[in-house]
Motif scaffolding. Sequence first.
Motif, mmCIF file in Angstrom:
data_model
loop_
_atom_site.group_PDB
_atom_site.id
_atom_site.type_symbol
_atom_site.label_atom_id
_atom_site.label_comp_id
_atom_site.label_asym_id
_atom_site.label_seq_id
_atom_site.Cartn_x
_atom_site.Cartn_y
_atom_site.Cartn_z
ATOM 1 N N MET C 1 0.846 -1.200 0.000
ATOM 2 C CA MET C 1 0.000 0.000 0.000
ATOM 3 C C MET C 1 0.873 1.238 0.000
ATOM 4 O O MET C 1 1.833 1.330 0.709
ATOM 5 N N VAL E 19 -3.782 -3.544 -2.114
ATOM 6 C CA VAL E 19 -2.360 -3.678 -1.799
ATOM 7 C C VAL E 19 -1.974 -2.716 -0.675
ATOM 8 O O VAL E 19 -1.496 -1.616 -0.923
ATOM 9 N N TYR E 20 -2.203 -3.118 0.538
ATOM 10 C CA TYR E 20 -1.807 -2.297 1.689
ATOM 11 C C TYR E 20 -0.605 -2.954 2.350
ATOM 12 O O TYR E 20 -0.518 -4.188 2.412
ATOM 13 N N ASP E 21 0.308 -2.163 2.853
ATOM 14 C CA ASP E 21 1.499 -2.707 3.488
ATOM 15 C C ASP E 21 2.098 -1.633 4.392
ATOM 16 O O ASP E 21 2.550 -0.599 3.908
ATOM 17 N N SER E 23 4.826 -1.390 5.563
ATOM 18 C CA SER E 23 6.266 -1.174 5.337
ATOM 19 C C SER E 23 6.548 0.266 4.918
ATOM 20 O O SER E 23 7.579 0.839 5.278
ATOM 21 N N SER E 24 5.644 0.845 4.144
ATOM 22 C CA SER E 24 5.876 2.208 3.662
ATOM 23 C C SER E 24 6.015 3.178 4.834
ATOM 24 O O SER E 24 6.899 4.036 4.831
ATOM 25 N N ARG E 26 6.895 2.343 7.861
ATOM 26 C CA ARG E 26 8.093 1.952 8.613
ATOM 27 C C ARG E 26 9.368 2.503 7.963
ATOM 28 O O ARG E 26 10.241 3.033 8.643
ATOM 29 N N ILE E 27 9.464 2.397 6.652
ATOM 30 C CA ILE E 27 10.652 2.905 5.957
ATOM 31 C C ILE E 27 10.801 4.404 6.206
ATOM 32 O O ILE E 27 11.896 4.904 6.475
ATOM 33 N N LEU E 81 -3.936 3.871 5.908
ATOM 34 C CA LEU E 81 -4.430 2.639 6.531
ATOM 35 C C LEU E 81 -5.724 2.921 7.288
ATOM 36 O O LEU E 81 -6.685 2.155 7.219
ATOM 37 N N TRP E 135 -1.378 -6.719 10.415
ATOM 38 C CA TRP E 135 -1.201 -8.099 9.950
ATOM 39 C C TRP E 135 -2.089 -9.075 10.711
ATOM 40 O O TRP E 135 -2.495 -10.111 10.160
ATOM 41 N N ARG E 140 -2.162 -12.839 8.980
ATOM 42 C CA ARG E 140 -0.842 -13.262 8.484
ATOM 43 C C ARG E 140 0.223 -12.939 9.515
ATOM 44 O O ARG E 140 0.115 -11.982 10.260
ATOM 45 N N ILE E 142 3.662 -11.679 9.688
ATOM 46 C CA ILE E 142 4.781 -11.030 8.984
ATOM 47 C C ILE E 142 5.726 -10.440 10.037
ATOM 48 O O ILE E 142 5.336 -9.581 10.824
ATOM 49 N N PHE E 145 10.782 -6.085 10.675
ATOM 50 C CA PHE E 145 12.232 -5.907 10.534
ATOM 51 C C PHE E 145 12.478 -4.487 10.062
ATOM 52 O O PHE E 145 11.565 -3.815 9.574
ATOM 53 N N THR E 146 13.700 -4.029 10.233
ATOM 54 C CA THR E 146 14.045 -2.693 9.740
ATOM 55 C C THR E 146 15.110 -2.841 8.665
ATOM 56 O O THR E 146 15.888 -3.792 8.670
ATOM 57 N N ALA E 147 15.123 -1.862 7.742
ATOM 58 C CA ALA E 147 16.056 -1.931 6.611
ATOM 59 C C ALA E 147 17.428 -1.369 6.967
ATOM 60 O O ALA E 147 18.414 -1.662 6.296
ATOM 61 N N VAL F 19 18.737 4.346 4.428
ATOM 62 C CA VAL F 19 17.532 3.533 4.531
ATOM 63 C C VAL F 19 17.010 3.168 3.140
ATOM 64 O O VAL F 19 16.146 3.854 2.594
ATOM 65 N N TYR F 20 17.555 2.138 2.572
ATOM 66 C CA TYR F 20 17.081 1.664 1.272
ATOM 67 C C TYR F 20 16.304 0.375 1.485
ATOM 68 O O TYR F 20 16.678 -0.442 2.325
ATOM 69 N N TRP F 135 19.613 -7.397 -1.433
ATOM 70 C CA TRP F 135 19.856 -7.951 -0.097
ATOM 71 C C TRP F 135 21.138 -8.788 -0.049
ATOM 72 O O TRP F 135 21.781 -8.884 1.006
ATOM 73 N N ARG F 140 22.255 -9.782 3.796
ATOM 74 C CA ARG F 140 21.118 -10.142 4.643
ATOM 75 C C ARG F 140 20.179 -11.064 3.873
ATOM 76 O O ARG F 140 20.056 -10.986 2.651
#
Lengths: 148, 148, 148, 148, 148, 148
Positions: C1, E19-21, E23-24, E26-27, E81, E135, E140, E142, E145-147, F19-20, F135, F140
């Motif tokens: 999303m 398509v929701y996530d 992660s966007s 979080r990044i 969200l 989630w 689910r 999931i 984690f962090t990038a 942060v990629y 990755w 990772r």
Amino acid sequence: MKENKLLVASAHCDGPCGVYDPSSARIAAEAVLSMTKKLNALEIPEPSQKEAYIQYLNTFARYVAIKEEQAHIAKTEILVLWTDYFKPVHLEKYPNLHDIIWKATKLCSSCKVHVSEEEANKLMQAVEEIHKIFWETKGRDITWFTAS
Amino acid sequence: MKENKLLVASAHCDGPCGVYDPSSARIAAEAVLSMTKKLNALEIPEPSQKEAYIQYLNTFARYVAIKEEQAHIAKTEILVLWTDYFKPVHLEKYPNLHDIIWKATKLCSSCKVHVSEEEANKLMQAVEEIHKIFWETKGRDITWFTAS
Amino acid sequence: MKENKLLVASAHCDGPCGVYDPSSARIAAEAVLSMTKKLNALEIPEPSQKEAYIQYLNTFARYVAIKEEQAHIAKTEILVLWTDYFKPVHLEKYPNLHDIIWKATKLCSSCKVHVSEEEANKLMQAVEEIHKIFWETKGRDITWFTAS
Amino acid sequence: MKENKLLVASAHCDGPCGVYDPSSARIAAEAVLSMTKKLNALEIPEPSQKEAYIQYLNTFARYVAIKEEQAHIAKTEILVLWTDYFKPVHLEKYPNLHDIIWKATKLCSSCKVHVSEEEANKLMQAVEEIHKIFWETKGRDITWFTAS
Amino acid sequence: MKENKLLVASAHCDGPCGVYDPSSARIAAEAVLSMTKKLNALEIPEPSQKEAYIQYLNTFARYVAIKEEQAHIAKTEILVLWTDYFKPVHLEKYPNLHDIIWKATKLCSSCKVHVSEEEANKLMQAVEEIHKIFWETKGRDITWFTAS
Amino acid sequence: MKENKLLVASAHCDGPCGVYDPSSARIAAEAVLSMTKKLNALEIPEPSQKEAYIQYLNTFARYVAIKEEQAHIAKTEILVLWTDYFKPVHLEKYPNLHDIIWKATKLCSSCKVHVSEEEANKLMQAVEEIHKIFWETKGRDITWFTAS
């Protein structure tokens, strides 16, 4: 990582600069209603009438884009009031505030998904309600009016 | 209050950085003309030819969006010259400057509203006129050319 | 999303409308160079000279924003040529094309990170090289000139 | 060629949807004035007071960005009225219209370049004048008020 | 009337495309934390050390802009969200949902206003909580984690 | 001269903030695939069924806009990794890197031009390949998953 090409401004709302005004949401909602009416009013030519059909599709695409955009602006402006202007003290006085905002933003989406005057009118009413709450919290008596 | 998510840049035009060039308006106007021609040239399938009709509507929507966007860029670039580059001394030499600019921006709107090669060609002529005035005020002889 | 508030246009580059012109990258690179020079030329007042210091920081912030933005535009315009205009046939003739583009985009980042006339001049040279390759592939002889 | 990542919307102003309202320009001009005052009111710490200095620069950068952005929005909203709402018939009644608009947009730039309450107040007056002309042409009596 | 230069996209969130996530969000929150740390870690030169001071202000302005932008993106992604994904059925299961979201968005503003690792860490925690709720509603598992 | 209304942010990618995350490209590619399927699945009414036809065109225009936008975001996110994250040392290990990126970006354009599940699936595969390379260079082991 995200590209983030556009500098998201310091959003003067959280400057804070203190200049909040629900007119911005109202103007956008008015445009949503206007575009919805115009989309429904357009006469649909047969694809075989080439020139008229091209003109129809051009106008239709433009009106949908304007409706989409204005519904998004209305939503954004409503959310700015919620996240930046309204404070816990307002929530105490208006315990339904979260729900009023939530439903108003869902009306914005509904106006995008449909071409419905009924939904657009509901959005106008939701914005008017927010206008009243907002100015009450400021202790000011600002008349509701529309530009169109 | 307005959300203002995007930081409106310092617009280097009023930096001032001194880098003005009417090419930007010309490139956008060329794209408007190109898209207008392509929109009129597309063959329109019957809605019953599903695959072809979907492809047609996809292409049509994309070309309208490009035309819309490029007409807007052309308008914006013309207005930057007017508000940031041109000074009272230029107005004295070109007393019709305000009107030339005003009409050119109205042509940009007209190219959005219609799918008309005639309007798109008028816009190209208006940009060429502004190109000439601009480079005259700079005392430079820059040939007008198109990229397409 | 992802929210995706802004409709990413159909990028007429992949319309395709056929209107490509490396002038856009050149104009942006010129602005980067101009802003870099101006940033280095500003006199720095002591924080104790309140009025002058405020004016300095205001100007500095604006020039950095313009430099940042123009470097980003230069990068974007270079990438549009690479992803949308250049085809495998061009790669055969210019086997270093990928690398030339990659390095040019890295110069854009470098101009953001530093306030360096040397880097800004290198960017101008990279854009001039791309200008030459581009017009060669079109078989046209377009003179390189700068607006500033 | 230009990348044109963002779809420039159909600008409902030239939809036309008929929803024009100078409030948008007024709200932005109010924010410019508010930010200008706040920038001048910030106390400047010595660079040696690390924490305070970082906080100062963070706040300063944000306020400049907001001022820049709002001045740009004010300019844009004024220009929309000029290019999309005002017609030749209005120009006959207000022969100075072009000049009033031109000067108002130049005030927007001036508010960016300086941190000057004087300029910001002049911008507020210019927007009020445009408010009056606008509502006169609509034959409506809308009171001028500010949100802050 | 509003200019609405940018076509606000159909926001696939309310397409709906499903398509929701989180992660966007979080990044973006990670980038806010990273920039906050880097801003505090920069050494502050004296204004009299011209070259170093210019480099410092350039870097500072860029990092603030990135922090501002990423905080805004985090806020926007959280709100998407809330307004587009979460439905009344989720509210029944998570009766504090409105408040969790509201506070998370207010943390985004706080990260803009300050250069505070504490606030940035709180934002990371708020995003992680939203990640878990999200989630769970999808049934689910999931891993967070962090990038960086 | 270019107007450059939007401040192109300091693109934290070249902050650098470190942060990629290729998730951003993956989320966008998923939305492209989702929209492509939905566009092909819509039933096409006859223009004579006015209400249904208006609803169809509204939905179609919105889905194309989302597909366009998401394809553009996917392209942009892929390019950020290429221009900002990948360094010469990575190129040595992955000598096809330039070509992998180039082809992936051209798939983004292809997904705009067509309404093709085949192209959208190829884009998903290209993004997955980039995910793996990315990755690996970070040493990772991050599992590839989709949100939809």
